[in-house]
Design an enzyme around this catalytic site. Structure first.
Site, PDB file in Angstrom:
ATOM      1  CG  ASP A 189      -2.273   0.584   0.898  1.00 22.63           C
ATOM      2  OD1 ASP A 189      -2.380   1.320  -0.254  1.00 22.63           O
ATOM      3  OD2 ASP A 189      -3.233  -0.057   1.747  1.00 22.63           O
ATOM      4  CG  ASP A 207      -9.179   2.225  -1.089  1.00 23.68           C
ATOM      5  OD1 ASP A 207      -8.279   1.935  -1.867  1.00 23.68           O
ATOM      6  OD2 ASP A 207      -8.990   2.280   0.223  1.00 23.68           O
TER       7      ASP A 207
END
Length: 509
Positions: A123, A178
């Site tokens: 990430d 996201d």
């Protein structure tokens, strides 16, 4: 293809060892493994909030009382693979802030390899403003040093255009922020991702984030559209719902093998938009056997008729076309080349369409490749020309092929970036070709030629310039379904890279 818990659990306490084992068991008992799903991945919040005295990450003893290695062993024992998560920053993305991998790449990669990790989602939180390429390459290098094959998922949300630089860093890269379990989020992400089709291919995939299918925020029709769009875009299919609670309808969507076959087609091409107007969109994806996957997608709030033609989606002229509806399973024949359907609101119809007679395998013996019909072609400047150089943008405007003064009678004249594919059908054994920049190129052009047998690179020229003589490539095609001829720019910023596949010949049974 696999599973990730984040969309269904986030960091709640229900994310634990029992859940993950249950998912692995369901992969087997519900036929997901047979359908192609193999990775069982866990996301943020698996670790304690601090490293141990040796600087190592420590699994949360409440969530994972037997540790991560034992969990990976459990997953592996079921014929599956195991994935883990961390961030290319000082801390991960959850508000609790678990330790990230920044400046701990070698230590963490070695630990992950010792646990049996097969997939790493990396990430982008708390990155201290450091350059994304440097941070992600550091973890790539650390993984390579371990000697363990680990898929690296570059999850930096498309902020630094990873599709332009991550092809030799990770195996997939996020193209968007996201996803959430809403129609508007899914639609927005699909539109962002579908514009990047040219960057996707075997071993380097655009990732529009994980699936929301089954989480309850959309209708069954919208979930089928979600799954259809991800499949025609050759996206990773990572299940994001708690399968222990999933309905039969959710399993039916997730295990539709005909749609999965489109996603996993060995040609590895992402579908592209053929037309889009008034909320009615047509997408087409070339398939390894010469068929096309054609999606008729309705964004509007009511049913609409959507039509296209075989010629528009890239199919060759034929007396008729077979249409296989991959959701209803109905089959039909189009004699006039029209492909259409009445599509419900927020729905998607996906056809697998083939021309009458299909695409024949190459003839036995040794053949000039330029005499055979390709299944798909993309080229950086005008069309790929047959038996001449690339020339300019008009068809048939090339000159006789010449590389450093040596003329060639047969071949393909391309221009970087370019990809030409041929159906092999498993019957071919060998290819030879001379490659180089045509003499019509500007004097500082440079390219790289690569030959792929399905997903496997079987020949590579390295960097060639217009000052280099032709280089002979020999490629093993044994057992391959698809031959892919790829030309990429050499990186010097020039755009006049006229690339010749000269005297290409293949030998088939």
């Amino acid at each position: 293809m696999g599973f990730n818990n984040w969309n269904s659990t986030h960091c709640r306490r229900e994310f634990n060892e029992k859940m993950v084992k249950g998912i692995a068991d369901l992969f087997v008992s519900k036929g997901l493994r047979k359908a192609g799903y193999q990775y069982v991945n866990i996301d943020d919040c698996w670790a304690k909030s601090a490293r141990d005295g040796n600087g190592n990450l420590v699994p949360d003893p409440v969530r994972f009382p037997h540790g991560i290695k034992a969990l990976a062993d459990y997953v592996h024992a079921r014929g599956l693979k195991f994935g883990l998560y961390t961030s290319a920053g000082t801390k991960t993305c959850d508000r609790e802030g678990f330790p990230g991998g920044l400046d701990h790449e070698r230590q963490d990669a070695k630990l992950f390899a010792s646990w049996g990790v097969d997939y790493l989602k990396y990430d982008n939180c708390n990155n201290e403003g450091r350059d994304a390429r440097t941070r992600y390459r550091a973890m790539r290098d650390a993984i390579e040093r371990t000697g363990r094959p680990i898929v690296l998922s570059v999850c930096e949300w498309g902020e630094n255009k990873p599709w332009e630089w991550a092809g030799d860093v990770g195996h997939l890269w996020r193209t968007t922020g996201d996803i959430t379990d809403t129609w508007s989020s899914m639609l927005s992400i699909a539109k962002q991702n579908r514009a990047l089709a040219e960057y996707a291919g075997p071993g380097h995939w655009n990732d529009p984030d994980m699936l929301e299918v089954g989480n309850g925020g959309m209708t069954a029709t919208e979930y089928r559209s979600h799954f259809t769009l991800w499949s025609v875009m050759a996206a990773p299919l990572l299940i994001g719902t708690d399968l222990r609670k999933a309905s039969a309808e959710t399993f039916d969507i997730l295990t539709n093998r005909d749609v999965i076959a489109v996603d996993q087609d060995p040609l590895g091409r992402q579908g592209t938009v053929v037309s889009s107007e008034g909320g009615r969109t047509v997408l087409s994806k070339p398939l390894a056997n010469g068929d096309r996957a054609v999606v008729l997608f309705n964004e509007t709030d009511g049913p609409v008729d959507i039509t296209t033609r075989a010629s528009a989606v890239g199919l060759p002229a034929a007396s008729s076309y077979t249409l296989h509806d991959l959701w209803s399973k109905e089959r039909s024949v189009s004699h006039d080349g029209v492909i259409g359907a009445s599509v419900p609101s927020h729905g998607a119809v996906i056809y697998r369409v083939g021309a009458e007679g299909g695409v024949a395998a190459p003839p036995s013996g040794t053949s000039d490749l330029s005499a055979l019909a390709p299944t798909s072609v993309s080229n950086g400047w005008g069309p790929v020309e047959t038996d001449t150089s690339n020339g300019e943008q008009a068809p048939d405007d090339g000159s006789p092929m010449t590389i450093e003064g040596v003329p060639y009678r047969r071949g393909l004249g391309a221009h970087a970036p370019s990809e030409v594919t041929y159906h092999l059908g498993g019957s071919c054994s060998r290819m030879t070709v001379d490659v180089g920049l045509d003499d019509e190129s500007v004097r500082d052009g440079s390219v790289v030629f690569r030959v792929y047998r399905d997903y496997t690179k079987v020949a590579d020229s390295g960097l060639l310039t217009v000052d280099d003589p032709a280089e002979r490539l020999t490629a093993d095609l044994s057992g391959g379904s698809v031959l892919r001829l790829v030309v990429t720019d050499g990186g010097n910023g020039r755009t006049s890279d006229h690339a010749d596949w000269a005297a290409p010949r293949i030998t088939c049974a």
